[in-house]
Design an enzyme around this catalytic site. Structure first.
Site, mmCIF file in Angstrom:
data_model
loop_
_atom_site.group_PDB
_atom_site.id
_atom_site.type_symbol
_atom_site.label_atom_id
_atom_site.label_comp_id
_atom_site.label_asym_id
_atom_site.label_seq_id
_atom_site.Cartn_x
_atom_site.Cartn_y
_atom_site.Cartn_z
ATOM 1 N N LYS A 1 -5.392 -2.136 21.408
ATOM 2 C CA LYS A 1 -6.000 -1.799 20.109
ATOM 3 C C LYS A 1 -6.448 -3.067 19.375
ATOM 4 O O LYS A 1 -7.465 -3.086 18.706
ATOM 5 C CB LYS A 1 -5.004 -1.020 19.237
ATOM 6 C CG LYS A 1 -4.571 0.293 19.863
ATOM 7 C CD LYS A 1 -3.864 1.214 18.898
ATOM 8 C CE LYS A 1 -2.391 1.008 18.832
ATOM 9 N NZ LYS A 1 -1.676 2.161 18.229
ATOM 10 N N ARG B 1 -4.603 7.808 17.357
ATOM 11 C CA ARG B 1 -4.815 8.880 18.331
ATOM 12 C C ARG B 1 -4.493 10.220 17.683
ATOM 13 O O ARG B 1 -5.239 11.169 17.789
ATOM 14 C CB ARG B 1 -3.906 8.689 19.550
ATOM 15 C CG ARG B 1 -4.124 9.765 20.598
ATOM 16 C CD ARG B 1 -3.020 9.800 21.622
ATOM 17 N NE ARG B 1 -1.784 10.347 21.075
ATOM 18 C CZ ARG B 1 -0.681 10.529 21.771
ATOM 19 N NH1 ARG B 1 -0.634 10.185 23.040
ATOM 20 N NH2 ARG B 1 0.400 11.041 21.203
ATOM 21 N N SER C 1 0.833 -1.199 0.000
ATOM 22 C CA SER C 1 0.000 0.000 0.000
ATOM 23 C C SER C 1 0.870 1.251 0.000
ATOM 24 O O SER C 1 2.066 1.196 0.327
ATOM 25 C CB SER C 1 -0.920 -0.016 1.229
ATOM 26 O OG SER C 1 -0.180 -0.293 2.390
ATOM 27 N N PHE D 1 11.984 14.535 10.595
ATOM 28 C CA PHE D 1 10.860 13.596 10.812
ATOM 29 C C PHE D 1 11.236 12.547 11.852
ATOM 30 O O PHE D 1 10.439 12.194 12.709
ATOM 31 C CB PHE D 1 10.520 12.825 9.532
ATOM 32 C CG PHE D 1 9.834 13.636 8.475
ATOM 33 C CD1 PHE D 1 8.947 14.655 8.790
ATOM 34 C CD2 PHE D 1 10.047 13.343 7.128
ATOM 35 C CE1 PHE D 1 8.316 15.388 7.811
ATOM 36 C CE2 PHE D 1 9.418 14.074 6.134
ATOM 37 C CZ PHE D 1 8.556 15.098 6.478
ATOM 38 N N ASP E 1 -1.642 13.501 16.953
ATOM 39 C CA ASP E 1 -0.903 14.431 17.821
ATOM 40 C C ASP E 1 -1.527 15.803 17.666
ATOM 41 O O ASP E 1 -1.820 16.230 16.544
ATOM 42 C CB ASP E 1 0.569 14.511 17.393
ATOM 43 C CG ASP E 1 1.291 13.207 17.660
ATOM 44 O OD1 ASP E 1 1.191 12.711 18.795
ATOM 45 O OD2 ASP E 1 1.945 12.694 16.735
ATOM 46 N N HIS F 1 4.113 -1.006 3.462
ATOM 47 C CA HIS F 1 3.319 0.218 3.334
ATOM 48 C C HIS F 1 4.319 1.354 3.123
ATOM 49 O O HIS F 1 5.124 1.644 4.015
ATOM 50 C CB HIS F 1 2.508 0.434 4.618
ATOM 51 C CG HIS F 1 1.701 1.697 4.657
ATOM 52 N ND1 HIS F 1 0.462 1.813 4.051
ATOM 53 C CD2 HIS F 1 1.939 2.913 5.235
ATOM 54 C CE1 HIS F 1 -0.029 3.029 4.262
ATOM 55 N NE2 HIS F 1 0.853 3.716 4.971
ATOM 56 N N GLU G 1 1.036 5.437 1.075
ATOM 57 C CA GLU G 1 0.454 6.513 1.890
ATOM 58 C C GLU G 1 0.688 7.882 1.253
ATOM 59 O O GLU G 1 1.752 8.145 0.704
ATOM 60 C CB GLU G 1 1.071 6.475 3.293
ATOM 61 C CG GLU G 1 0.492 7.529 4.219
ATOM 62 C CD GLU G 1 0.918 7.332 5.662
ATOM 63 O OE1 GLU G 1 0.788 6.199 6.181
ATOM 64 O OE2 GLU G 1 1.380 8.308 6.261
HETATM 65 P P1 FAD Z 1 -1.996 5.321 20.671
HETATM 66 O O1 FAD Z 1 -2.091 3.914 20.254
HETATM 67 O O2 FAD Z 1 -3.124 5.895 21.470
HETATM 68 O O3 FAD Z 1 -0.630 5.443 21.525
HETATM 69 C C1 FAD Z 1 -0.098 6.711 21.882
HETATM 70 C C2 FAD Z 1 0.723 6.585 23.177
HETATM 71 O O4 FAD Z 1 -0.143 6.325 24.279
HETATM 72 C C3 FAD Z 1 1.733 5.447 23.184
HETATM 73 O O5 FAD Z 1 2.845 5.883 23.923
HETATM 74 C C4 FAD Z 1 1.007 4.306 23.897
HETATM 75 O O6 FAD Z 1 1.906 3.424 24.565
HETATM 76 C C5 FAD Z 1 0.115 5.054 24.872
HETATM 77 N N1 FAD Z 1 -1.199 4.421 25.044
HETATM 78 C C6 FAD Z 1 -1.982 3.866 24.088
HETATM 79 N N2 FAD Z 1 -3.151 3.443 24.594
HETATM 80 C C7 FAD Z 1 -3.109 3.739 25.905
HETATM 81 C C8 FAD Z 1 -4.061 3.576 26.966
HETATM 82 N N3 FAD Z 1 -5.263 3.026 26.745
HETATM 83 N N4 FAD Z 1 -3.713 4.003 28.202
HETATM 84 C C9 FAD Z 1 -2.508 4.589 28.427
HETATM 85 N N5 FAD Z 1 -1.574 4.776 27.455
HETATM 86 C C10 FAD Z 1 -1.887 4.366 26.207
HETATM 87 N N6 FAD Z 1 -0.767 11.141 12.986
HETATM 88 C C11 FAD Z 1 -1.703 11.993 12.532
HETATM 89 O O7 FAD Z 1 -1.977 13.026 13.187
HETATM 90 N N7 FAD Z 1 -2.386 11.767 11.354
HETATM 91 C C12 FAD Z 1 -2.162 10.641 10.621
HETATM 92 O O8 FAD Z 1 -2.786 10.454 9.573
HETATM 93 C C13 FAD Z 1 -1.191 9.704 11.080
HETATM 94 N N8 FAD Z 1 -0.954 8.549 10.416
HETATM 95 C C14 FAD Z 1 -0.093 7.613 10.935
HETATM 96 C C15 FAD Z 1 0.053 6.386 10.301
HETATM 97 C C16 FAD Z 1 0.913 5.421 10.802
HETATM 98 C C17 FAD Z 1 1.035 4.082 10.102
HETATM 99 C C18 FAD Z 1 1.673 5.684 11.975
HETATM 100 C C19 FAD Z 1 2.634 4.669 12.529
HETATM 101 C C20 FAD Z 1 1.521 6.911 12.629
HETATM 102 C C21 FAD Z 1 0.637 7.881 12.129
HETATM 103 N N9 FAD Z 1 0.431 9.104 12.767
HETATM 104 C C22 FAD Z 1 -0.502 9.995 12.295
HETATM 105 C C23 FAD Z 1 1.197 9.455 13.972
HETATM 106 C C24 FAD Z 1 0.429 9.070 15.258
HETATM 107 O O9 FAD Z 1 -0.786 9.753 15.333
HETATM 108 C C25 FAD Z 1 1.322 9.414 16.430
HETATM 109 O O10 FAD Z 1 2.421 8.539 16.484
HETATM 110 C C26 FAD Z 1 0.610 9.508 17.767
HETATM 111 O O11 FAD Z 1 1.526 10.079 18.713
HETATM 112 C C27 FAD Z 1 0.164 8.167 18.334
HETATM 113 O O12 FAD Z 1 -0.895 7.648 17.655
HETATM 114 P P2 FAD Z 1 -1.375 6.142 17.953
HETATM 115 O O13 FAD Z 1 -2.576 5.920 17.147
HETATM 116 O O14 FAD Z 1 -0.246 5.209 17.832
HETATM 117 O O15 FAD Z 1 -1.761 6.319 19.515
#
Ligand code: FAD
Length: 285
Positions: A160, A100, A9, A211, A102, A261, A11
C-alpha cells in the site's frame, strides 16, 4: 506536551436515523472546538450506508471543516469507485482513507467487485487523480485477522505504501508495545510513512468485546477482567477506561507517535475526557 506537527483526528460513522444525525452534529460541533486536523467518516459495503456517508461528508464539508471520507473497494466496480472519487474531488475534498473493507456476512462471491485489496485502490487513485488526494491506509499492529502471518501482513502493508499511501492509521489496540514493535518492524522494511495510532475510548464492555473479537484487537486479560467485574456500572467502566486510554496515549506520544486518531463512535465526551487529560486542549491552532 509538545504536540507541534502531530496529527490529531476524529473518526465518525454515518448515522441512519434523525436522532443519530442530530447526535453526530452535536458531537462534531463539540469536538471541532479542539481544532483537530480532520474528521473522517466510515464507509460500508452496503448501499444505504454509502448514501449516509455522502450525506455526512457533505454536512461536515458545508460547515467548513476538513473531512476525509473512507472509501472501501470491496463490492464495487472500478467505475463506481472512480465516480465517487470524482464526486469528492469536485467538492474540494483532498484526503481519502483507502480500504479494502469487509463484505457484509451472507454476501455472495459475485459481490466481491473489481479490486481485491487496498493497495489496488491506492494505485487506482494515484493513476486517475495523481496527487489530488492525500491517501491514508489501515495498519494492524496486532496483525490483520485474515493475514497468514505478521511478516506477510507487513509485506502487504508495504504494497500500500509502494502504491502511494501518504500515511497510515492503525486498528485500535491497548498495548503500546504492539505499536512500538510494529513501527520498528516497518522501519526495518524501509517503510517510513507516519503511522498514527487509532485510539478507541472505552465506554461499554460488551460492545468493546464484540468489536475487538471481530477486528482482532486484543483486550489485555487484566483489563478485560476488571471491566467485566464492573457489570452494569457504566460510570466505573468509563472511569477506568479513561485512565487506561489516557495512559496509553501518553505512552504513544512519548515514544514519538506522529499523532492520534480517535474512534469517537459519534460521542464527544469519551474522547474529550482523554483529550483533556492529555492536555491537548488549545494546543493546536
Ligand atoms: P488490505 O490492506 O487489503 O488487507 C486485507 C488483508 O489482505 C490483510 O490480511 C492483508 O495482509 C491481505 N492483503 C493485503 N494486500 C494483499 C495483496 N495484494 N495480496 C494478498 N493479500 C493481501 N472497513 C469498512 O468497511 N469501512 C470503513 O470505513 C473502515 N474504516 C477503517 C479505518 C481504519 C483506520 C481501519 C484500521 C480499518 C477500517 N475498516 C473499515 C476495516 C477494514 O476495512 C478491514 O480491516 C478489512 O478487513 C481490511 O481492510 P484493509 O484496507 O486493511 O485491507
Amino acid at each position: 506536551m509538545n504536540t507541534k506537527d502531530r496529527i490529531f483526528s476524529f473518526e465518525l460513522f454515518p448515522p441512519k436515523t434523525e436522532k443519530g444525525i442530530a447526535n453526530l452534529r452535536e458531537a462534531v460541533t463539540t469536538l471541532n472546538s479542539r481544532n483537530p486536523a480532520f474528521f473522517s467518516v466510515t464507509y460500508g459495503a452496503g448501499g444505504s450506508t454509502q448514501t449516509n456517508t455522502f450525506a455526512t461528508v457533505d454536512w461536515i464539508k458545508d460547515q467548513g471543516i476538513d473531512v476525509a471520507p473512507h472509501l472501501s473497494c470491496v463490492g464495487s466496480t472500478r467505475d463506481e469507485l472512480l465516480d465517487i472519487l470524482r464526486r469528492y474531488a469536485s467538492q474540494g475534498i483532498d484526503q481519502i482513507v483507502a480500504l479494502r473493507g469487509d463484505l457484509p456476512s451472507g454476501a455472495g462471491r459475485g459481490a466481491i467487485g473489481d479490486l481485491n485489496h487496498a493497495n489496488e485502490l491506492v494505485a487506482l487513485i494515484r493513476t486517475h487523480f495523481d496527487r489530488a488526494f492525500r491517501i491514508e491506509v489501515a495498519a494492524y499492529p496486532e496483525m490483520h485477522p485474515q493475514a497468514p502471518s505478521f511478516s506477510r501482513d507487513l509485506d502487504n502493508f508495504r504494497l500500500k505504501v509502494e502504491a502511494g499511501a501518504d500515511s497510515a492509521i492503525t486498528q485500535y489496540f491497548y498495548n503500546a508495545d504492539a505499536y512500538a514493535a510494529f513501527v520498528d518492524a516497518c522501519a526495518k522494511r524501509g517503510i517510513d510513512i507516519p503511522i498514527v495510532p487509532g485510539i478507541m475510548p472505552i465506554t461499554n464492555f460488551s460492545n468493546l468485546v464484540r468489536f475487538s473479537d471481530a477486528c482482532g484487537a486484543e483486550i489485555p486479560r487484566w483489563l478485560r477482567k476488571r471491566l467485566e467485574g464492573y457489570g452494569d456500572d457504566t460510570d466505573a467502566i468509563r472511569k477506568l477506561g479513561t485512565e487506561v486510554v489516557t495512559r496509553l496515549c501518553r505512552q504513544l506520544l512519548d515514544m514519538g507517535a506522529p499523532g492520534l486518531h480517535f474512534y469517537t463512535m459519534n460521542q464527544a465526551e469519551p474522547t474529550l475526557a482523554v483529550w483533556d487529560n492529555l492536555g491537548l486542549a488549545g494546543s493546536l491552532g
